[in-house]
Design an enzyme around this catalytic site. Sequence first.
Site, short mmCIF file in Angstrom:
data_model
loop_
_atom_site.label_atom_id
_atom_site.label_comp_id
_atom_site.label_asym_id
_atom_site.label_seq_id
_atom_site.Cartn_x
_atom_site.Cartn_y
_atom_site.Cartn_z
N TYR A 59 0.86 -1.19 0.00
CA TYR A 59 0.00 0.00 0.00
C TYR A 59 0.90 1.24 0.00
O TYR A 59 1.86 1.30 0.78
CB TYR A 59 -0.89 -0.03 1.25
CG TYR A 59 -2.13 0.83 1.16
CD1 TYR A 59 -3.12 0.54 0.23
CD2 TYR A 59 -2.31 1.92 1.99
CE1 TYR A 59 -4.27 1.31 0.14
CE2 TYR A 59 -3.46 2.70 1.92
CZ TYR A 59 -4.43 2.39 0.99
OH TYR A 59 -5.56 3.16 0.92
N ASN A 143 -15.14 3.90 4.15
CA ASN A 143 -16.06 3.49 3.09
C ASN A 143 -17.17 4.49 2.79
O ASN A 143 -17.30 4.93 1.64
CB ASN A 143 -16.59 2.09 3.39
CG ASN A 143 -15.47 1.05 3.30
OD1 ASN A 143 -14.52 1.25 2.56
ND2 ASN A 143 -15.57 -0.02 4.05
N ASN A 169 -22.11 -5.16 -3.38
CA ASN A 169 -22.27 -5.77 -2.05
C ASN A 169 -21.19 -5.33 -1.07
O ASN A 169 -21.22 -5.71 0.09
CB ASN A 169 -22.21 -7.30 -2.23
CG ASN A 169 -22.45 -8.03 -0.94
OD1 ASN A 169 -23.26 -7.58 -0.13
ND2 ASN A 169 -21.78 -9.15 -0.75
N TYR A 264 -11.51 2.85 -7.74
CA TYR A 264 -11.04 3.03 -6.36
C TYR A 264 -10.57 1.73 -5.73
O TYR A 264 -10.09 1.73 -4.59
CB TYR A 264 -12.14 3.69 -5.50
CG TYR A 264 -13.37 2.84 -5.29
CD1 TYR A 264 -14.38 2.79 -6.24
CD2 TYR A 264 -13.52 2.09 -4.13
CE1 TYR A 264 -15.51 2.01 -6.05
CE2 TYR A 264 -14.65 1.30 -3.93
CZ TYR A 264 -15.64 1.27 -4.88
OH TYR A 264 -16.75 0.48 -4.68
N LYS A 353 -17.21 -7.45 5.94
CA LYS A 353 -16.45 -6.55 6.82
C LYS A 353 -16.37 -7.08 8.25
O LYS A 353 -17.36 -7.42 8.87
CB LYS A 353 -17.12 -5.19 6.83
CG LYS A 353 -16.46 -4.14 7.64
CD LYS A 353 -15.12 -3.69 7.10
CE LYS A 353 -15.18 -3.26 5.67
NZ LYS A 353 -14.00 -3.51 4.87
N1 LIG Z 1 -9.45 4.14 -3.03
C1 LIG Z 1 -10.01 4.39 -1.86
O1 LIG Z 1 -9.91 5.47 -1.30
C2 LIG Z 1 -10.80 3.30 -1.21
C3 LIG Z 1 -11.58 3.56 -0.08
C4 LIG Z 1 -12.34 2.53 0.46
C5 LIG Z 1 -12.28 1.26 -0.10
N2 LIG Z 1 -11.47 1.05 -1.16
C6 LIG Z 1 -11.40 -0.24 -1.84
O2 LIG Z 1 -12.71 -0.61 -2.19
C7 LIG Z 1 -12.81 -2.02 -2.27
C8 LIG Z 1 -13.99 -2.45 -1.41
O3 LIG Z 1 -13.70 -2.15 -0.05
P1 LIG Z 1 -14.76 -2.54 1.07
O4 LIG Z 1 -14.13 -2.30 2.39
O5 LIG Z 1 -16.06 -1.89 0.75
O6 LIG Z 1 -14.84 -4.11 0.79
P2 LIG Z 1 -15.73 -5.25 1.39
O7 LIG Z 1 -16.91 -4.71 2.10
O8 LIG Z 1 -14.82 -6.19 2.09
O9 LIG Z 1 -16.27 -5.97 0.06
C9 LIG Z 1 -15.44 -6.52 -0.91
C10 LIG Z 1 -16.25 -6.66 -2.19
O10 LIG Z 1 -15.43 -7.11 -3.23
C11 LIG Z 1 -16.12 -8.13 -3.95
N3 LIG Z 1 -15.13 -9.00 -4.56
C12 LIG Z 1 -14.05 -9.55 -3.96
N4 LIG Z 1 -13.34 -10.26 -4.86
C13 LIG Z 1 -14.00 -10.15 -6.04
C14 LIG Z 1 -13.76 -10.66 -7.35
N5 LIG Z 1 -12.72 -11.44 -7.64
N6 LIG Z 1 -14.65 -10.34 -8.32
C15 LIG Z 1 -15.73 -9.58 -8.06
N7 LIG Z 1 -16.00 -9.06 -6.84
C16 LIG Z 1 -15.14 -9.35 -5.85
C17 LIG Z 1 -16.96 -8.82 -2.90
O11 LIG Z 1 -18.01 -9.47 -3.54
P3 LIG Z 1 -18.81 -10.67 -2.85
O12 LIG Z 1 -19.78 -10.03 -1.92
O13 LIG Z 1 -19.46 -11.34 -3.98
O14 LIG Z 1 -17.78 -11.53 -2.12
C18 LIG Z 1 -17.42 -7.61 -2.08
O15 LIG Z 1 -18.55 -7.00 -2.69
C19 LIG Z 1 -11.45 -2.55 -1.79
O16 LIG Z 1 -10.67 -2.79 -2.93
C20 LIG Z 1 -10.88 -1.38 -1.01
O17 LIG Z 1 -9.47 -1.40 -0.96
C21 LIG Z 1 -10.74 2.04 -1.72
#
Ligand SMILES: NC(=O)c1ccc[n+]([C@@H]2O[C@H](COP(=O)([O-])OP(=O)(O)OC[C@H]3O[C@@H](n4cnc5c(N)ncnc54)[C@H](OP(=O)(O)O)[C@@H]3O)[C@@H](O)[C@H]2O)c1
Length: 359
Positions: A59, A143, A169, A264, A353
């Site tokens: 990261y 988030n 999701n 993102y 989560k």
């Molecule tokens: N850039 C930024 O500032 C920022 C800020 C916040 C979060 N993020 C990023 O946003 C993403 C989501 O974070 P979160 O905390 O909301 O995650 P989270 O609640 O843990 O959820 C992860 C999601 O990713 C999906 N997923 C995982 N592997 C996948 C694949 N191979 N193909 C399709 N879908 C897949 C899951 O789907 P299922 O439900 O089907 O398992 C779930 O919907 C992460 O990459 C995180 O690093 C970035």
Amino acid sequence: MSSIKAKAVMYSSYGDPSSVINIHNYNIDLTNLKSDEIIMQTLASPINPSDINQIQGVYPSKPPLTTELGTSEPSAVAGNEGLFKVIAIGNQVSKFQIGDWCIPSGANFGTWRTHAISNESNLIKLPNDSKLSLNQAATITVNPSSAYQMLTYYIDLKPGDWFIQNGGNSQVGKAAIQIGKKLGLNSISIVRNRPDLDVLKNELYELGATKVITEDENSDKEFGKVIKEWTKGKPIKLGLNSIGGSNLTNMARKLGHDAMLLTYGGMSMKPVSLPTSLFIFKNLTAKGFWVTENIKRIPGSREDTINKLLQFIEDGDFKDVVNFEIDLNLNELTDDDLLNAFKKGLKDSSKGKQIVKFT
Ligand SMILES: NC(=O)c1ccc[n+]([C@@H]2O[C@H](COP(=O)([O-])OP(=O)(O)OC[C@H]3O[C@@H](n4cnc5c(N)ncnc54)[C@H](OP(=O)(O)O)[C@@H]3O)[C@@H](O)[C@H]2O)c1
């Protein structure tokens, strides 16, 4: 009591998080509190994908490894997001009282610990009332803040406009659905197929989703016509991508002329691959989004975003979403309890989560 026995989840080298984290015990001296310092007890520490990537060393934003807490090797406390309760204040502290809830105002705070000491200027106070749940307070900075900024900072969306997102999701996805609804926007959320798809769809519709589709539907060329019927020909102006790969390529094809695509996350670990024609014939703009950078780049944006989200919660328009909770009792906490709780959370984070709670 002249000192507090604190425990922290730390790492001194990067690698597989479950293998490199360890527990460090240290004392927080209550008799030596500086006038602008606050001592806090942790209430909840979420486990986010970025925390995992940080410990893996992949990261871009990382806390320095130091011996500040008395570790034998330079180390850092894991975790960026967390909710704390104020338990002692220096004699010049003006914004906080004992019992207040607070969160770190910046990244790299090191939130996976039982207690922390901080200057008051590095903390944001949150209302400690029944409308804001402990879960919402503990997870507000990453988030929901990201979802709010992506929906409002990049393109001028008006009520009735459409946006599309994958990872519907995810916690970001669920926050975008709720914030979108509050702003009068229509959303299309792409989710992975699963045996209990209807349960998930109902959950997202209850949060305010306009439409929820599967990756299979998203990849079906004919399905584009269904979407055009839903939008009544209105262009989809914004796409939010946290997955990449073919999921994203197919989502991008649904975007209208002059649309903005924000990437993102990359949960599929596959690259962002976009059809050339979208740039040439549809004037697509594709950008990256990183909340950590935004809060540095746009002064006051963290506080402004949190205040907006708190207002949504106050209005009853931002529901608490389900998290997996791991409960720890601070009074009986052993090093093994703490380590095993975070190891379990890390292992199970692909299921949803995980939040470690301290009572
Ligand atoms: N850039 C930024 O500032 C920022 C800020 C916040 C979060 N993020 C990023 O946003 C993403 C989501 O974070 P979160 O905390 O909301 O995650 P989270 O609640 O843990 O959820 C992860 C999601 O990713 C999906 N997923 C995982 N592997 C996948 C694949 N191979 N193909 C399709 N879908 C897949 C899951 O789907 P299922 O439900 O089907 O398992 C779930 O919907 C992460 O990459 C995180 O690093 C970035």
